[in-house]
Structures are given as C-alpha cells and as structure tokens.
Design a protein around this motif. Structure first.
Motif, PDB file in Angstrom:
ATOM      1  N   LEU A   1       0.809  -1.217   0.000  1.00 20.14           N
ATOM      2  CA  LEU A   1       0.000   0.000   0.000  1.00 20.14           C
ATOM      3  C   LEU A   1       0.843   1.268   0.000  1.00 20.14           C
ATOM      4  O   LEU A   1       0.302   2.373  -0.009  1.00 20.14           O
ATOM      5  N   GLY A   2       2.158   1.111   0.002  1.00 24.44           N
ATOM      6  CA  GLY A   2       3.044   2.267  -0.133  1.00 24.44           C
ATOM      7  C   GLY A   2       3.150   3.144   1.096  1.00 24.44           C
ATOM      8  O   GLY A   2       3.473   4.329   0.984  1.00 24.44           O
ATOM      9  N   GLY A   3       2.913   2.584   2.273  1.00 24.07           N
ATOM     10  CA  GLY A   3       3.005   3.374   3.493  1.00 24.07           C
ATOM     11  C   GLY A   3       4.080   2.848   4.427  1.00 24.07           C
ATOM     12  O   GLY A   3       4.685   1.802   4.186  1.00 24.07           O
ATOM     13  N   VAL A   4       4.330   3.578   5.497  1.00 26.15           N
ATOM     14  CA  VAL A   4       5.265   3.120   6.524  1.00 26.15           C
ATOM     15  C   VAL A   4       4.586   2.004   7.310  1.00 26.15           C
ATOM     16  O   VAL A   4       3.466   2.177   7.788  1.00 26.15           O
ATOM     17  N   PRO A   5       5.209   0.841   7.426  1.00 24.54           N
ATOM     18  CA  PRO A   5       4.574  -0.269   8.151  1.00 24.54           C
ATOM     19  C   PRO A   5       4.151   0.132   9.558  1.00 24.54           C
ATOM     20  O   PRO A   5       4.888   0.815  10.274  1.00 24.54           O
ATOM     21  N   ALA A   6       2.954  -0.318   9.930  1.00 27.94           N
ATOM     22  CA  ALA A   6       2.440   0.016  11.260  1.00 27.94           C
ATOM     23  C   ALA A   6       3.362  -0.487  12.357  1.00 27.94           C
ATOM     24  O   ALA A   6       3.491   0.144  13.410  1.00 27.94           O
ATOM     25  N   ALA A   7       4.034  -1.614  12.119  1.00 28.29           N
ATOM     26  CA  ALA A   7       4.925  -2.183  13.135  1.00 28.29           C
ATOM     27  C   ALA A   7       6.120  -1.288  13.415  1.00 28.29           C
ATOM     28  O   ALA A   7       6.780  -1.443  14.451  1.00 28.29           O
ATOM     29  N   LEU A   8       6.425  -0.370  12.505  1.00 33.57           N
ATOM     30  CA  LEU A   8       7.557   0.527  12.685  1.00 33.57           C
ATOM     31  C   LEU A   8       7.127   1.900  13.212  1.00 33.57           C
ATOM     32  O   LEU A   8       7.953   2.796  13.336  1.00 33.57           O
ATOM     33  N   GLN A   9       5.854   2.045  13.503  1.00 32.87           N
ATOM     34  CA  GLN A   9       5.351   3.320  14.012  1.00 32.87           C
ATOM     35  C   GLN A   9       5.053   3.259  15.507  1.00 32.87           C
ATOM     36  O   GLN A   9       4.465   4.177  16.068  1.00 32.87           O
ATOM     37  N   SER A  10       5.440   2.169  16.141  1.00 32.59           N
ATOM     38  CA  SER A  10       5.218   2.003  17.578  1.00 32.59           C
ATOM     39  C   SER A  10       6.394   1.252  18.179  1.00 32.59           C
ATOM     40  O   SER A  10       7.036   0.432  17.512  1.00 32.59           O
TER      41      SER A  10
END
Length: 233
Positions: free
Chosen positions: A61-70
């Motif tokens: 989806l071309g976004g920053v992985p959620a796992a890397l935002q926490s």
C-alpha cells in the motif's frame, strides 16, 4: 467508494495477535532439531511470522509499516517468540487452543488488510488479495527462510482458503454498504470457523493432477455394437 472508517482493533488485541503468530513461529522452528537455532534465530522467525503479513500489506500500500510506528510491536514479537521456544512443551499440550487463537489472528489480519486496501482506493479484487497476503504472508516468508515447502500452497492447508473466504465476504458486504465494522467482524468469524473446522476434520482441496492422468471418455473397441461412450482411464 471507500470505507468511511477502517476496521480497527485495540492496540492490545493487535499486539496479542502478533504475539500468537510469533509463538507459532517459534514452535514451528522448534521442530527442526538438527537446525540448532539460537536465541537470535528463534527471535527472527518470531518477528517474521508475527509481523510479516502486516509488513507486506503496508509495503503493497506504499506506506510506513504500522509495526515501525510504535515501540511495542518488535519487543512483543521477539519476547513471544522466545517464550514460545522456552515453553514449547506446554504450548504443544495447548494445541487446540493455539490453533483457535491462530485462526482468529488470521481473520483479524485479513480484515485489517482488506479494509486498509479498500480505504486506499484499491479495487475490490486487489483489496481481497492484499487481505489474504496480510493473513498468510508471515507464514509464507517463514517457510522461505527455513527452506521448506510453503505451507499455504500444499494440500491440507486452509490458511489461504479461510482468509480468502473471509476477505471476500468483507468485500461483498462493503459493496452492499454494510458498515465496515460489521463486515470486519463477519470476516474474522468466517475465517476462524473455516480454519478451525478444516484443522479438526482434515479438510483439503483436490490435489494437482497432470492432464494425462485425468479420466477420459473413449469410444468402444472396434467390432463392438455399443453406441454409447464409456468411462475409462
């Protein structure tokens, strides 16, 4: 048409799903007695299984992985993997419970992945594909890392089938303008039921067969008076 809201779950439930996946990864790696995985190896397998599907989803989806935002995801996946290795005999005795929790996890990842793809503006079929990848991507990457046959591609595995049915139902309900939360719950329930029942009763899809081995219709032997086709091999 995009969902007005994403199918979301509390952070603690998302982390629990990641942890269950990591435990499954550690238990799987523990079967390879000759491989002699160290703590780092087990931790890597756990992170891959627990976070792999979500990482692939967000990359698509071309976004920053959620796992890397926490700060929570990586420690939880690592800790759960190590726990799964240390308490493997206990978790093996809890096999049915682990399968049930794993089935719920597949459903959650499938629902989140599909709804995220729809919200990003992807068409329905690609959104379904993203949902399935979110659900089973971690186990596929795990198998590639361990150099073993990819489980979701073999007879008797209903991970992808369960995720596909659940994500497909979510897409259908979305097209019928059903609220995304209800559609997501239906996805999770359907995925869980199919996965648990397939594990309980050993369901499997038909095996691949070469075209030459298929049964075929053939004419009667010369000299016979029969006018009908008969079934032969």
């Amino acid at each position: 048409m995009v969902p007005s809201t994403l199918f979301t779950i509390p952070l603690w439930l998302d982390l629990a799903a990641v942890g269950i996946g990591a435990i499954q990864g550690a238990m799987f790696a523990g079967r390879f007695k000759d491989a002699r995985f160290d703590l780092l190896g087990v931790a890597l397998i756990g992170v891959v299984v627990g976070l792999g599907g979500g990482l692939l989803r967000d990359i698509f989806l071309g976004g920053v992985p959620a796992a890397l935002q926490s700060n929570w995801y990586l420690p939880v996946a690592t800790g759960a993997a190590l726990l799964g290795m240390l308490l493997q005999s206990l978790f093996n005795r809890l096999g049915p419970l682990i399968i049930g929790l794993d089935a719920v996890t597949i459903g959650l990842f499938g629902a989140i992945g599909t709804s995220k793809a729809l919200a990003a503006g992807l068409p329905e079929i690609p959104s379904l594909f993203v949902g399935v990848v979110s659900a089973v991507g971690g186990s596929a990457v795990r198998d590639m890392m361990l150099n073993v046959p990819i489980a979701v591609m073999h007879v008797g595995s209903h991970y992808a089938v369960a995720a596909g049915v659940g994500s497909g139902l979510l897409v259908m309900l979305f097209l019928l303008n059903v609220p995304i939360t209800i559609a997501g719950i239906v996805c999770v329930v359907a995925t869980t039921v199919i996965r648990v029942l397939s594990a309980r009763y050993g369901w499997s899809l038909p095996q691949q067969r070469a075209i030459g081995s298929w049964p075929r219709w053939r004419r009667p032997e010369p000299g016979t008076t029969a006018r009908r086709w008969r079934w032969g091999s």
